[in-house]
Write an enzyme that holds these catalytic residues in place. Structure first.
Site, PDB file in Angstrom:
ATOM      1  N   GLU A 106      -4.744  -7.271   7.375  1.00  0.00           N
ATOM      2  CA  GLU A 106      -5.930  -8.077   7.079  1.00  0.00           C
ATOM      3  C   GLU A 106      -6.121  -8.229   5.573  1.00  0.00           C
ATOM      4  O   GLU A 106      -6.376  -9.322   5.072  1.00  0.00           O
ATOM      5  CB  GLU A 106      -7.193  -7.430   7.670  1.00  0.00           C
ATOM      6  CG  GLU A 106      -7.132  -7.212   9.155  1.00  0.00           C
ATOM      7  CD  GLU A 106      -6.620  -5.816   9.538  1.00  0.00           C
ATOM      8  OE1 GLU A 106      -5.540  -5.400   9.071  1.00  0.00           O
ATOM      9  OE2 GLU A 106      -7.320  -5.142  10.316  1.00  0.00           O
ATOM     10  N   CYS A 150     -10.787  -2.152   6.153  1.00  0.00           N
ATOM     11  CA  CYS A 150     -10.636  -3.596   6.392  1.00  0.00           C
ATOM     12  C   CYS A 150     -11.944  -4.235   6.836  1.00  0.00           C
ATOM     13  O   CYS A 150     -12.264  -5.342   6.423  1.00  0.00           O
ATOM     14  CB  CYS A 150      -9.535  -3.863   7.409  1.00  0.00           C
ATOM     15  SG  CYS A 150      -7.894  -3.620   6.697  1.00  0.00           S
ATOM     16  N   ASN A 192       1.140  -5.514   7.761  1.00  0.00           N
ATOM     17  CA  ASN A 192       0.914  -4.225   7.133  1.00  0.00           C
ATOM     18  C   ASN A 192       2.162  -3.802   6.363  1.00  0.00           C
ATOM     19  O   ASN A 192       3.291  -4.050   6.777  1.00  0.00           O
ATOM     20  CB  ASN A 192       0.484  -3.152   8.147  1.00  0.00           C
ATOM     21  CG  ASN A 192       1.484  -2.917   9.265  1.00  0.00           C
ATOM     22  OD1 ASN A 192       2.078  -3.850   9.800  1.00  0.00           O
ATOM     23  ND2 ASN A 192       1.649  -1.660   9.649  1.00  0.00           N
ATOM     24  N   ILE A 193       1.918  -3.184   5.209  1.00  0.00           N
ATOM     25  CA  ILE A 193       2.979  -2.705   4.331  1.00  0.00           C
ATOM     26  C   ILE A 193       2.687  -1.236   4.054  1.00  0.00           C
ATOM     27  O   ILE A 193       1.749  -0.910   3.320  1.00  0.00           O
ATOM     28  CB  ILE A 193       3.014  -3.485   2.987  1.00  0.00           C
ATOM     29  CG1 ILE A 193       3.081  -4.999   3.227  1.00  0.00           C
ATOM     30  CG2 ILE A 193       4.150  -2.982   2.114  1.00  0.00           C
ATOM     31  CD1 ILE A 193       4.343  -5.501   3.888  1.00  0.00           C
ATOM     32  N   ALA A 216       3.290   7.369   0.368  1.00  0.00           N
ATOM     33  CA  ALA A 216       1.976   7.860  -0.053  1.00  0.00           C
ATOM     34  C   ALA A 216       0.966   7.030   0.733  1.00  0.00           C
ATOM     35  O   ALA A 216       0.623   5.918   0.357  1.00  0.00           O
ATOM     36  CB  ALA A 216       1.785   7.683  -1.553  1.00  0.00           C
ATOM     37  N   TYR A 217       0.547   7.544   1.888  1.00  0.00           N
ATOM     38  CA  TYR A 217      -0.243   6.757   2.844  1.00  0.00           C
ATOM     39  C   TYR A 217      -1.423   5.990   2.262  1.00  0.00           C
ATOM     40  O   TYR A 217      -1.673   4.853   2.683  1.00  0.00           O
ATOM     41  CB  TYR A 217      -0.712   7.623   4.011  1.00  0.00           C
ATOM     42  CG  TYR A 217       0.397   7.944   4.976  1.00  0.00           C
ATOM     43  CD1 TYR A 217       1.111   6.939   5.612  1.00  0.00           C
ATOM     44  CD2 TYR A 217       0.735   9.261   5.249  1.00  0.00           C
ATOM     45  CE1 TYR A 217       2.139   7.228   6.495  1.00  0.00           C
ATOM     46  CE2 TYR A 217       1.764   9.557   6.135  1.00  0.00           C
ATOM     47  CZ  TYR A 217       2.458   8.536   6.757  1.00  0.00           C
ATOM     48  OH  TYR A 217       3.463   8.834   7.625  1.00  0.00           O
ATOM     49  N   CYS A 267      -9.412  -1.317  10.698  1.00  0.00           N
ATOM     50  CA  CYS A 267      -9.859  -0.008  10.227  1.00  0.00           C
ATOM     51  C   CYS A 267     -11.162  -0.175   9.438  1.00  0.00           C
ATOM     52  O   CYS A 267     -11.576  -1.296   9.130  1.00  0.00           O
ATOM     53  CB  CYS A 267      -8.776   0.646   9.357  1.00  0.00           C
ATOM     54  SG  CYS A 267      -8.567  -0.108   7.726  1.00  0.00           S
ATOM     55  N   ASN A 269       3.536   2.840   2.933  1.00  0.00           N
ATOM     56  CA  ASN A 269       4.090   3.539   1.788  1.00  0.00           C
ATOM     57  C   ASN A 269       4.121   5.014   2.134  1.00  0.00           C
ATOM     58  O   ASN A 269       3.245   5.499   2.855  1.00  0.00           O
ATOM     59  CB  ASN A 269       3.211   3.273   0.553  1.00  0.00           C
ATOM     60  CG  ASN A 269       3.872   3.724  -0.712  1.00  0.00           C
ATOM     61  OD1 ASN A 269       3.914   4.899  -1.010  1.00  0.00           O
ATOM     62  ND2 ASN A 269       4.392   2.767  -1.453  1.00  0.00           N
TER      63      ASN A 269
END
EC number: 3.5.4.5
Length: 136
Positions: free
Chosen positions: A57, A93, A44-45, A49-50, A90, A47
């Site tokens: 995935e 995904c 996961n990356i 800004a969610y 989620c 930011n």
């Protein structure tokens, strides 16, 4: 041949350290095993800004397709979440997996305690929105 669950778990634990998650500190790692023996990695990356955050995935699946592979090449998706309880993909995904991964592929979920669940996309997203529904 796919590695055993303990070896996969240990690799996922190492891979999760590549996660960029300074806001949630919730590390997620994904390994995708291909039928030719190749293994694709994703983390996961986040930011600030969610909505711009990329889940592990989707990170791994983008690489699969960027390298020229297709859904028929995917044998399994191995997912680790930095959780004490079962963590699963989620909703976004699940939808992406439903379109980019063959529905017969195995999805294995791990958490801090190791292997937790083996499932598939039909169980995770039983009424997926599919491309066929776009046909007029």
């Amino acid at each position: 041949m796919m590695a055993d669950k303990q070896n996969v778990f240990e690799e996922l634990l190492r891979l999760k350290e590549n996660s960029y998650s300074p806001y949630s500190n919730f590390k997620v790692a994904c390994l995708i095993y291909l039928s030719n023996g190749e293994k694709i990695k994703g983390v996961n990356i986040e930011n600030a800004a969610y909505p711009a955050t990329i889940c592990a995935e989707r990170s791994a699946l983008a690489q699969v397709y960027s390298l020229g592979y297709k859904k028929s090449d995917i044998k399994s998706l191995e997912l680790y979440t930095d959780s004490e309880t079962l963590g699963s993909p989620c909703g976004v995904c699940r939808q992406v997996i439903s379109e980019l991964v063959d529905w017969s592929a195995i999805i294995s979920i791990y958490n801090k305690n190791g292997f937790q669940l083996e499932t598939n996309i039909k169980e995770l997203l039983p009424h997926a929105f599919e491309p066929a529904q776009l046909i007029k």
